[in-house]
Design a protein around this motif. Structure first.
Motif, PDB file in Angstrom:
ATOM      1  N   ILE A  18       0.834  -1.210   0.000  1.00 23.34           N
ATOM      2  CA  ILE A  18       0.000   0.000   0.000  1.00 23.34           C
ATOM      3  C   ILE A  18       0.864   1.254   0.000  1.00 23.34           C
ATOM      4  O   ILE A  18       0.668   2.187  -0.799  1.00 23.34           O
ATOM      5  CB  ILE A  18      -0.948  -0.005   1.213  1.00 23.34           C
ATOM      6  N   LEU A  19       1.858   1.295   0.889  1.00 29.54           N
ATOM      7  CA  LEU A  19       2.738   2.468   0.925  1.00 29.54           C
ATOM      8  C   LEU A  19       3.618   2.530  -0.309  1.00 29.54           C
ATOM      9  O   LEU A  19       3.996   3.619  -0.763  1.00 29.54           O
ATOM     10  CB  LEU A  19       3.606   2.427   2.195  1.00 29.54           C
ATOM     11  N   GLY A  20       3.944   1.369  -0.886  1.00 27.03           N
ATOM     12  CA  GLY A  20       4.722   1.352  -2.116  1.00 27.03           C
ATOM     13  C   GLY A  20       3.956   1.908  -3.299  1.00 27.03           C
ATOM     14  O   GLY A  20       4.526   2.614  -4.146  1.00 27.03           O
ATOM     15  N   THR A  21       2.649   1.614  -3.384  1.00 30.39           N
ATOM     16  CA  THR A  21       1.851   2.191  -4.467  1.00 30.39           C
ATOM     17  C   THR A  21       1.779   3.712  -4.337  1.00 30.39           C
ATOM     18  O   THR A  21       1.737   4.418  -5.345  1.00 30.39           O
ATOM     19  CB  THR A  21       0.424   1.605  -4.491  1.00 30.39           C
ATOM     20  N   LEU A  22       1.767   4.197  -3.097  1.00 30.26           N
ATOM     21  CA  LEU A  22       1.820   5.644  -2.891  1.00 30.26           C
ATOM     22  C   LEU A  22       3.129   6.205  -3.444  1.00 30.26           C
ATOM     23  O   LEU A  22       3.155   7.316  -3.983  1.00 30.26           O
ATOM     24  CB  LEU A  22       1.683   5.978  -1.406  1.00 30.26           C
ATOM     25  N   GLY A  23       4.217   5.413  -3.326  1.00 34.33           N
ATOM     26  CA  GLY A  23       5.490   5.855  -3.877  1.00 34.33           C
ATOM     27  C   GLY A  23       5.452   6.052  -5.376  1.00 34.33           C
ATOM     28  O   GLY A  23       6.203   6.871  -5.926  1.00 34.33           O
ATOM     29  N   THR A  24       4.584   5.308  -6.060  1.00 34.37           N
ATOM     30  CA  THR A  24       4.381   5.515  -7.500  1.00 34.37           C
ATOM     31  C   THR A  24       3.407   6.660  -7.748  1.00 34.37           C
ATOM     32  O   THR A  24       3.652   7.549  -8.566  1.00 34.37           O
ATOM     33  CB  THR A  24       3.841   4.230  -8.155  1.00 34.37           C
ATOM     34  N   ASN A  25       2.278   6.629  -7.034  1.00 30.27           N
ATOM     35  CA  ASN A  25       1.226   7.619  -7.277  1.00 30.27           C
ATOM     36  C   ASN A  25       1.628   9.030  -6.893  1.00 30.27           C
ATOM     37  O   ASN A  25       1.078  10.003  -7.431  1.00 30.27           O
ATOM     38  CB  ASN A  25      -0.042   7.225  -6.515  1.00 30.27           C
ATOM     39  N   ILE A  26       2.592   9.167  -5.976  1.00 24.96           N
ATOM     40  CA  ILE A  26       2.982  10.513  -5.555  1.00 24.96           C
ATOM     41  C   ILE A  26       3.539  11.320  -6.723  1.00 24.96           C
ATOM     42  O   ILE A  26       3.389  12.549  -6.771  1.00 24.96           O
ATOM     43  CB  ILE A  26       4.011  10.433  -4.395  1.00 24.96           C
ATOM     44  N   TRP A  27       4.141  10.643  -7.692  1.00 21.57           N
ATOM     45  CA  TRP A  27       4.668  11.339  -8.868  1.00 21.57           C
ATOM     46  C   TRP A  27       3.540  11.807  -9.783  1.00 21.57           C
ATOM     47  O   TRP A  27       3.711  12.780 -10.524  1.00 21.57           O
ATOM     48  CB  TRP A  27       5.632  10.432  -9.625  1.00 21.57           C
ATOM     49  N   ILE A  28       2.405  11.126  -9.733  1.00 22.21           N
ATOM     50  CA  ILE A  28       1.227  11.559 -10.494  1.00 22.21           C
ATOM     51  C   ILE A  28       0.615  12.785  -9.833  1.00 22.21           C
ATOM     52  O   ILE A  28       0.324  13.790 -10.489  1.00 22.21           O
ATOM     53  CB  ILE A  28       0.199  10.418 -10.585  1.00 22.21           C
ATOM     54  N   PHE A  29       0.408  12.708  -8.526  1.00 25.27           N
ATOM     55  CA  PHE A  29      -0.206  13.823  -7.812  1.00 25.27           C
ATOM     56  C   PHE A  29       0.646  15.089  -7.885  1.00 25.27           C
ATOM     57  O   PHE A  29       0.109  16.196  -7.973  1.00 25.27           O
ATOM     58  CB  PHE A  29      -0.425  13.448  -6.343  1.00 25.27           C
ATOM     59  N   THR A  30       1.954  14.950  -7.824  1.00 28.50           N
ATOM     60  CA  THR A  30       2.828  16.124  -7.770  1.00 28.50           C
ATOM     61  C   THR A  30       3.257  16.614  -9.147  1.00 28.50           C
ATOM     62  O   THR A  30       4.027  17.573  -9.233  1.00 28.50           O
ATOM     63  CB  THR A  30       4.097  15.809  -6.949  1.00 28.50           C
TER      64      THR A  30
END
Length: 367
Positions: A18-30
């Motif tokens: 779950i936290l790893g997917t955030l590591g990918t998605n954070i580049w989308i959000f930012t």
């Protein structure tokens, strides 16, 4: 799965994913170009490419493998209790589809829950069949997936040169998700064969003893670690720095290979330690944490929120990892605090209630 008779290793693995997917998605959000910025596969700098490579596709693939393991556990539970399969599992898939649809519409363009729900319906009809039938389905899914990725790579397809922007209003963003539904669902459609393959792989790995301490399980994890990390990581680095042309191979071929190594290596490590209660808390509240992390990032980054994606555009590539660390710390703290007071996460509680509701409906008496 209920909170009783849990497998601690799975909770930690799920929390990591779950936290790893955030590591990918954070580049989308930012991304200062907006939600569609992830469709633009231009060449990033060396530092950003390396930072992205740490998580890109790997933890989503790990989460998919874990979903397959969870499906296998549901199948075993149904058979052990003498229940018809897939039976009520299909109702679980419907609820997950509804949850994913709301998550997509209201929070995040690249939701994965809808795809999981639809593929789980298909895989539920396969998981209980003979080993030969399952292997045939896995081979067919792998062949179709590699063919699609190969054709896209040979054709030189990338994300295009469109430029996006963060919507100025929340309603505008919701409208955009409706209008561009098939664009934002493109990845979920493309990786249907891969998702089928990883679901079935997770199921079969559990049967092969990947979570056991016996010699067979130890050998299996060692082979997966060598293949996934020893072979997958170097290939992943080559494709990551190979330019936009290798985007599909990088994310959808190399990353899943690395995910198999991560599953095995982390499991072996956890079996030799006392685990991680904090990551386990995130794993026990995985659905709530997945939705919450995307909601927090949306508020922080989107134009209708604090708009940090635009304000901190000049601080890339350093501020996205810092944002990931801050949101992850918040989730870990919140999950632990919640579970000290309640049995399940808030969305897990609502979801469990909805799943049990039709089963509690009394059957009318015969006249």
């Amino acid at each position: 799965m209920t909170t009783t008779h849990r497998i601690p290793v799975l909770d930690v693995l799920r929390g990591t994913a779950i936290l790893g997917t955030l590591g990918t998605n954070i580049w989308i959000f930012t991304d200062p170009r907006g939600p569609s910025g992830s469709l633009i596969t231009d060449t990033a700098g060396v530092t950003e490419t390396l930072l992205r490579t740490l998580s890109n596709g790997k933890f989503l693939a790990l989460l998919t493998l874990l979903f397959g393991i969870g499906l296998e556990l549901q199948y075993r539970s149904a058979r052990r209790r003498g229940h018809r399969w897939p039976g009520w599992y299909l109702w679980r898939a419907v609820l997950l589809l509804a949850e994913g649809a709301l998550h997509y519409l209201l929070i995040f363009e690249w939701d994965v829950l809808m795809a999981y729900a639809l593929v789980s319906i298909l895989v539920a009809g396969i998981v209980g069949r003979s080993d030969r039938a399952v292997r045939t389905c896995m081979a067919a899914a792998a062949l179709l997936h590699l063919t699609l990725i190969g054709l896209l790579t040979l054709a030189g397809v990338d994300g295009g040169d469109t430029t996006g922007r963060y919507p100025s209003g929340y309603a505008e963003q919701v409208t955009g998700r409706i209008h561009d539904f098939w664009i934002y669902r493109s990845e979920s459609i493309l990786i249907i064969p891969l998702t089928v393959l990883l679901f079935l792989a997770g199921s079969r790995l559990l049967r092969a003893g990947v979570l056991t301490t016996d010699p067979a399980g130890t050998r299996l994890r060692r082979h997966l670690t060598i293949t996934g990390l020893g072979v997958g990581v170097p290939l992943n680095l080559l494709t990551a720095f190979g330019g936009p042309r290798w985007f599909f191979v990088d994310r959808y071929v190399c990353a899943p290979l690395v995910a198999l190594g991560l599953l095995a290596a982390l499991t072996s490590l956890l079996m030799r330690t006392s685990g991680s209660p904090r990551l386990a808390a995130v794993g026990r509240t995985a659905l709530s944490c997945y939705v919450l992390q995307n909601l927090i990032c949306a508020i922080l980054c989107y134009g209708w929120g604090l708009g940090l994606a635009g304000r901190f555009a000049d601080l890339r590539p350093w501020w996205p990892p810092l944002a990931w660390a801050a949101v992850s710390a918040l989730l870990i703290t919140a999950a632990g605090w919640w579970l000290r007071r309640f049995d399940r996460g808030p969305l897990e509680t609502a979801w469990h209630w909805a799943w049990r509701l039709p089963q509690r409906t009394p059957t009318p008496a015969n006249p």
